[in-house]
Design a protein around this motif. Structure first.
Motif, short mmCIF file in Angstrom:
data_model
loop_
_atom_site.label_atom_id
_atom_site.label_comp_id
_atom_site.label_asym_id
_atom_site.label_seq_id
_atom_site.Cartn_x
_atom_site.Cartn_y
_atom_site.Cartn_z
N ILE A 26 0.83 -1.26 0.00
CA ILE A 26 0.05 0.04 -0.02
C ILE A 26 0.88 1.21 0.41
O ILE A 26 0.73 2.26 -0.83
CB ILE A 26 -0.85 0.07 1.34
N CYS A 27 2.07 1.23 0.60
CA CYS A 27 2.89 2.46 0.97
C CYS A 27 3.43 2.38 -0.41
O CYS A 27 3.55 3.79 -0.83
CB CYS A 27 3.81 2.12 2.14
N LEU A 28 3.97 1.22 -1.05
CA LEU A 28 5.03 1.58 -2.31
C LEU A 28 3.86 1.92 -3.32
O LEU A 28 4.22 2.93 -4.04
CB LEU A 28 5.23 0.17 -2.59
N CYS A 29 2.71 1.76 -3.48
CA CYS A 29 1.85 2.19 -4.45
C CYS A 29 1.40 3.53 -4.38
O CYS A 29 1.30 4.30 -5.44
CB CYS A 29 0.41 1.20 -4.45
N ASN A 33 2.62 5.68 -7.09
CA ASN A 33 1.57 6.04 -8.19
C ASN A 33 1.12 4.83 -9.04
O ASN A 33 0.74 4.93 -10.20
CB ASN A 33 1.70 7.24 -8.72
N ALA A 34 1.18 3.55 -8.23
CA ALA A 34 1.13 2.32 -8.87
C ALA A 34 -0.30 1.73 -8.55
O ALA A 34 -0.98 2.18 -7.53
CB ALA A 34 2.04 1.52 -8.58
N LYS A 35 -0.82 0.92 -9.50
CA LYS A 35 -2.00 0.28 -9.32
C LYS A 35 -1.84 -1.10 -8.31
O LYS A 35 -0.82 -1.61 -8.45
CB LYS A 35 -2.59 -0.21 -10.42
N LEU A 36 -2.84 -1.10 -7.41
CA LEU A 36 -2.56 -2.24 -6.43
C LEU A 36 -3.59 -3.44 -6.58
O LEU A 36 -4.85 -3.02 -6.73
CB LEU A 36 -2.70 -1.64 -5.07
N LYS A 86 -5.95 4.63 2.78
CA LYS A 86 -4.74 5.32 2.27
C LYS A 86 -4.85 5.93 0.91
O LYS A 86 -3.79 6.29 0.26
CB LYS A 86 -3.53 4.25 2.48
N GLY A 87 -6.12 6.13 0.44
CA GLY A 87 -6.42 6.81 -0.69
C GLY A 87 -6.40 5.99 -1.96
O GLY A 87 -6.07 6.55 -3.16
N LEU A 88 -6.13 4.66 -1.77
CA LEU A 88 -5.94 3.87 -3.02
C LEU A 88 -7.27 3.23 -3.58
O LEU A 88 -8.06 3.06 -2.64
CB LEU A 88 -4.92 2.51 -2.90
#
Lengths: 162, 149
Positions: A26-29, A33-36, A86-88
């Motif tokens: 989650i943090c990485l994405c 700005n990557a799709k998780l 976390k906004g994803l």
């Protein structure tokens, strides 16, 4: 391609280690700005083997499969809740079959470029290594793999992600 | 959780003292109780027997894998027992059972329970694995075997 990591898949199996891996993903994405994507794979292959070996009776196979279905829903729901907070906008994928094979299929079909898993268990022998589904997935997926360690540090990073 | 993480000398008995199936189940459950891993032994015994009554958990080649889900454990637990003389447990191949793996899991840990059963199933298919365990003189030798790289 501007971003070296555009699509991240994290493998959830209900363990603490996989929860930590999901948080790191989650943090990485967020940062990249990557799709998780998150997946929970119901190991029906192992269930079938236990029936074939006459360790499980049919009613146990059904009962345990139902348990695993419920686990999959629960852990994917938790994953989705944490990612959304976390906004994803994660994609949750529930599959069943042989874990490492399904993971490989997902990596290919979703064009995943980073596969994230939790810290691996201790193994007793090379034979265990061969049979450990996470190990097999790690070795056989066609993309880069990240093994997440240090639960405390990851939790700190996750909690501080605004 | 791997087998390795569940095994220590406190949960291994070599040799087992029991001569019957019911007694060996009780003996293995008592080992776990003494190790502080099981709460109500009678409830666990009922769960193990109930499962065994549906189809014997004594497999082939001297292996018995009694197992059950129970609220009486907080996490997946394993007890190992070795009976050099063997015990008649109504095995699938009609032979006596020598190596016992009692596996208990809380109701909410089906995933780890399946993984552990699969791991034991795979390991016990190896002649060498069975031979080493059967020749063990004490619990320490079994722990040492499991911890070997």
């Amino acid at each position: 391609m501007d971003n070296p990591v555009e699509r991240v898949l994290v493998y959830l199996d209900g363990s603490i280690e996989s929860v930590t891996a999901a948080r790191y993903a989650i943090c990485l994405c967020r940062k990249l700005n990557a799709k998780l994507y998150g997946t929970f794979i119901i190991n029906t292959h192992a269930l079938n083997d236990l029936v074939k070996s006459r360790i499980f009776i049919e009613s146990e196979q059904i009962e345990y499969k139902n348990d695993l279905e419920a686990d999959a829903d629960k852990y994917l729901r938790n994953f989705e809740t944490e990612a959304v907070s976390k906004g994803l906008a994660p994609e949750c994928i529930k599959e069943s079959g042989l874990v490492n094979v399904k993971i490989k299929e997902l990596v290919r079909s979703y064009e995943i470029d980073l596969f994230v898993i939790g810290e691996l268990s201790r193994i007793r022998s090379r034979r265990d290594e061969f049979h450990n589904e996470s190990e097999r997935a790690m070795r056989s997926v066609p993309c880069s793999v990240l093994i997440v360690k240090d639960e405390d540090r990851v939790d700190d990073i996750y909690e501080n992600l605004n | 959780m791997t087998l390795l993480e569940m095994i220590n000398e406190d949960v291994i008995k070599v040799p087992l003292e029991s001569n019957t199936k019911h007694d060996v189940f009780r003996e293995l459950i008592e080992i776990l109780h003494k190790a502080g891993k099981v709460k109500n032994t009678e409830s666990v015994f009922d769960a193990v027997i109930n499962r065994d009554n549906q189809m014997s958990t004594a497999l082939e080649n001297g292996i018995a894998l009694p197992h059950a889900k129970t609220e009486e454990v907080n996490q997946l637990v394993l007890a190992i027992g070795v009976s050099p003389k063997g015990i008649d447990c109504d095995s699938h191949d009609g032979n006596l059972s020598h190596l016992f793996f009692l596996l208990l899991a809380p109701p909410d840990q089906s995933g780890p329970h399946i993984e552990a059963l699969s791991e034991i199933s795979r390991a016990t298919k190896s002649n060498a694995f069975r031979r080493v365990l059967l020749s063990a003189q004490n619990a320490a030798e079994i722990v040492e075997f499991f911890c070997e790289d």
